[in-house]
Motif scaffolding. Sequence first.
Motif, short mmCIF file in Angstrom:
data_model
loop_
_atom_site.label_atom_id
_atom_site.label_comp_id
_atom_site.label_asym_id
_atom_site.label_seq_id
_atom_site.Cartn_x
_atom_site.Cartn_y
_atom_site.Cartn_z
N LEU A 72 0.83 -1.21 0.00
CA LEU A 72 0.00 0.00 0.00
C LEU A 72 0.86 1.25 0.00
N ASN A 73 1.91 1.20 0.79
CA ASN A 73 2.78 2.36 0.94
C ASN A 73 3.51 2.68 -0.35
N SER A 74 3.82 1.63 -1.12
CA SER A 74 4.67 1.87 -2.28
C SER A 74 3.88 2.54 -3.41
N ILE A 75 2.57 2.48 -3.34
CA ILE A 75 1.80 3.19 -4.35
C ILE A 75 1.73 4.66 -3.94
N PRO A 76 2.12 5.57 -4.83
CA PRO A 76 2.02 6.99 -4.47
C PRO A 76 0.60 7.30 -4.00
N ALA A 124 -6.63 8.91 -6.15
CA ALA A 124 -7.23 9.28 -7.43
C ALA A 124 -7.93 8.09 -8.06
N LEU A 150 -2.05 8.95 -6.18
CA LEU A 150 -2.53 8.12 -7.28
C LEU A 150 -3.54 7.10 -6.78
N LEU A 151 -3.25 6.54 -5.61
CA LEU A 151 -4.17 5.56 -5.04
C LEU A 151 -5.51 6.21 -4.76
#
Lengths: 537, 326, 443
Positions: free
Chosen positions: C263-267, C273, C270-271
Amino acid sequence: MNRSPVLEVKNLTVKFGSDNPVVDAIGFEVHAGETFAIVGESGSGKSITALSILRLLPVNASVVADEVNLNGVDLLRKAEYELCKIRGRRVALIFQDPMSSLNPVMTVGEQIAEVLKLHFSMTKKAIRQRVIELLTRVEIPEPEKRAGEYPHQLSGGQRQRVMIAIALAGEPDLLIADEPTTALDVTIQAQILALLKAIQHKTGMALWLISHDLALVSTMADRIAVMQKGKIVETGRSASIFQNPTHPYTRKLLDALPSMDSCLGHKREEKPSLLKIDEFKVYYPIRKGIFKRVVGHVRAVDGVSFEIEHGKTLALVGESGCGKTTLGKSLLNLIPAYSGQVIMDGIALNKLTGEALRRKRADIQIVFQDPFSSMNPRMLVSEIIDEGIRALYPEVDAVDRHARVIDLLERVDLPPDSAHRYPHEFSGGQRQRICIARALAVQPKMIVCDEPTSALDVSVQAQIIELLKDLQKEQGVSYLFITHDLGVVAEIADEVAVMYRGKIVEHGEVEQVLLNPKNAYTRELLAAVPRLQNKDV
Amino acid sequence: MIQYIIRRVLYAFPLLLGVNILTFVLFFVVNSPEDMARMQLGHKHVTEQAVENWKQQRGYHLPLLWNAEAGGAGKVTETIFFQKSAGLFWFDFGISDSDRRNIGADIKQRMWPSLAVALPTLVLGLITNICVALLMVLFRRSYLEFGGIVLCVVLMSVSSLFYIIGGQFFIGKVLKLVPISGYDGGLQALKFIVLPIVIGVLSGIGSGARWYRTLFLEEVEKDYVRTARAKGLSETQVLFRHVLKNAMIPILTGVVVVLPLLFMGSLIMESFFSIPGLGSYTIDAINSQDFAIVRSMVFLGSVLYIFGLLLTDISYTLVDPRVRLS
Amino acid sequence: MVVLWTDALIFVLLIGMIVLSVYMLRNPRMTRPLRQIGTSKTGMVSLTVLLFFVAVGLLDSMHFHSKDSNEIVSVLDQWLSPIRLHGEKTYSAPFAAHLFGKELMVLEDGGPVWAYPRLQYGGAHLDDPESELFYDVLMKASFGFIKSAIPAAIVLVLLVQKFRHRQNALISQASAKAVAWTIFWIVTLCATLLELSSYYHVLGTDKVGEDVLYQAIKSIRTGLVIGTLTTLIMLPLAIVFGILAGFFRGWVDDTIQYLYTTLNSIPSVLLIAASILVVQVYMAKNEEQFTSLIVRADMRLLFLCIILGVTSWTGLCRMLRAETLKLREMEYVQAASALGVRRRIILFRHILPNVMHIVLISVVLDFSSLVLAEAVLSYINIGVDPTTHSWGNMINGARLEMAREPVVWWSLTASFLFMFTLVLAANLFADSVRDAFDPRRMG
């Protein structure tokens, strides 16, 4: 001695904010070439005194004195920048914990060189040379190599030697050593003290020792001041203080000191066996490689066997890292054993699991070293004590439980109203009593005491040991008493096992081990223990 | 060390797979390729044929996760999920849904303006914050420090949007020092990036300096600082030679995590200042609901973040002699 | 009576907070930290300001069908009816009597003229705004101030007198006085604004002629909902996962760590959005479920909170995991397992209460950053519904007008003032909470 004093302190008072003074109108002097010691229990204000003289206390401390005179310079009336020229040059300090007192990200050599750069104008090459010289002087092997290493790469004793080298770098007139060996093992302590003595002998500087350990002070100091609650209650030559203490507090401290001789005349009686371990091993896996395979083991406890009898005390003695605490915890199944069995009443405790193990937990309990972290700060004392009853004897109702709690508090000499208070309202010794009551609550047959007295002052320590002995007499509970302090061993143990690097090197009756040791390591250990000098001279 | 890095790289695969599944599920849980086509083509008045064409051209004609019709490995590989995710692992981002541009080429072209703004902002911000924090610590327990703390709280209570609007208004419009927004290639870019950088640094001072101050204060209370004072070092020497060195460890390693992410640019800055970087690229994609671009950016961001984590661990061993990787 | 989803959750949260406060006030362990907050003047003043915002938010969370129209309105709307209904045609400056732009008007004699038309409500009672306006504003303001100052002063003085001699109060004398002053100023300010608002647009009107002050006040609820509901959603995730990972280690820990690293690695933007896009599509497909505009906007607000909550639990989770790892090695936890206490009970009795201070501190700290985040997200169109009143939407609507000459500044200023006050109060309060509860900061 008619030499002029290096340091002369008159009427020094230190306060934090508007509280009562921590150091209360004290005065003393330290002469060149002598060792002066301030002794006192924790909170007596002895370390504050040392720091206040060099104005190293936090800003909210107020330091007032008629005079703090160092070789004719009044330290309290100097500007800060002038004081910087005195600190480290005229007066040097050594602190208790060498690990935290050294900067972790600077090499040992840099930290020594810093003093030289600051106080002397020397070339780079000369500094480098002098650093090696100092490291050699404090007897660190391979000084060239060590100078480029970081503090964490050295052993505890070597770190304290580096601290001493830093202190010596400024060629000070006065060296203040604040509990220099308290964080160290007893054998290392002896080496460090010997080193300090030798250096003092060579340089003729004054040594001001601050310690809680009367025995240690008696081997080191020429003159002693006894400090209690911010006041110096007694000053005098070392010999005279230990022979004829005039102040009751000094006498109390001396009486509380555990003595090796107290094991003399210990009677041996046969009792049935309670707990037995055989070839007991606790290993920690070492993992390496991409998939963290186990490639080897750290052998914390490596094949230990012993037996404890009903109502007896076995003392497990050893220096830090020898595996004694690991052994204690794994007897209670808090750390899993690698191999071997803990057999109590014919049942292998460490082979039990789940509910069966939980039921058997009542038989063996533990009292920890640190009285501050061994109780949940958010629980009332009554909740802490009856936690075990609730878990293991669910059939006992609330009224009976409360009665049990009150009874237990009484047995550990605490007032019944303690039940409705929180642990932080109690002193260290009182907390340790609560911990003992908690262990007793489930009626164990044996208690593992993991250094229960080493965080306490001597006078409190003596009381706790008395309490443990009384409880043993009343209830017939056995103790595995884990400690590094041989004096305490003499007071309480029936048998002694000496542990070294995960193995037991000597095991026998207390009198035999302490007074007539067979193993070389035991002998070294015993020789290193500072003993009260001149007590019965 | 090398084994550690290999392990971390291997661990990145399940992580990235998870990221892919997550974005995939998010998009297709309520949306179907059908809907996407209609959305892109302009909603209701499109023919079946146009939709089919759209899907065919962009590879959305396959089943989502499981192709029952294909044989063997094709059951898994001939699906939208596999076709769209597999390429990402060797950085083949494919084409955008809306105008069928090559996403990889767009990213390559647009990451430089992003970096041109983000990197100086980070570096200058770091220096400014450390200086302010050091000043506060040096003058601790004085009015200067108190004023500094108050100012920091005030600064961090202002929304970043106001820094941008205020900066554009006063520096760009009233004083007319630099253009309000826009971008240009080469050295011309300089006059366009000055304002976003200044604003980026300013808006970060409040929380940054405050955070560094607590780090410094934590170090100041440690035992080795007392040793340093006892050696005869003055307060400034203690701060610069001992405290700064130790406090820089958490500061630097905290910065290293975000270093790779600088390529991604800042969404808000770039759209406010019309800088053609990856940030504004992403925003445009979000607004036009372009799944291909959003998915590529998510993947790229995750890769860069995981790379940042690895860099952090490595940088720890470089700046902190106590840390060894195993 | 109409209960929107967020309304219901807000009141659940309110009950929870009241229970928590009662528990803290009763628990003797909490006395020391609470008293420390009570003696901090900044802490108490900012708490008062926060509570005022909360009160406004609560008034705005009680909805019902209005009698005259079939709209859903809140108690606050009803109360602010004069401001809400006094819409103008388009932009007008604060305290203006005329519109902001010139328009073609027909004079009485029939001739066209290019001039600033009078406002329908703002300053409509004045005959000659040019000469009377300043004096009239001053009069109305003083009247409003005096009208409220006298009763407020009397009540406050009586209250302070009454509690002056109470021993052992949690609040110190000095901060009680500061709180009294704060309340005094808030009350008189509100009364003055209310008085003026029935004659003028104190903060002007926006593009469609809506009163900006009304918008800013309505935005309070949005800010509060995002700041609090998000936490409500994030907390259970963070606490359960964090403690389980730290306590059980092994595969539980591995799984949870995998989950939060992913979860953290997705900016995060963007998540958020992507999730908002999903919600938008979902809502577009199921239009029939959302009966009215306000229900629809409310659902979107709720979804935004859920999305923010789901994306932001990782930070706290990691902290709690680290703390639990530390705690499980504590001697009292070991003593409990030696006493045969079940692991489940150890978790609840020994671990959970001892990590709660971290949870409390992070909740208060997160609040202000969430309020700030709302503005940014709304700006990139992935925040609240465009029809919802929020500071982000206000900024978004106004920023393009910065290019106008002369500048339309009042929408920005209004949102700036309100947001700044709320966030500053939250930050200051968070500071004193942290000082009181963080064991590392205890002297």
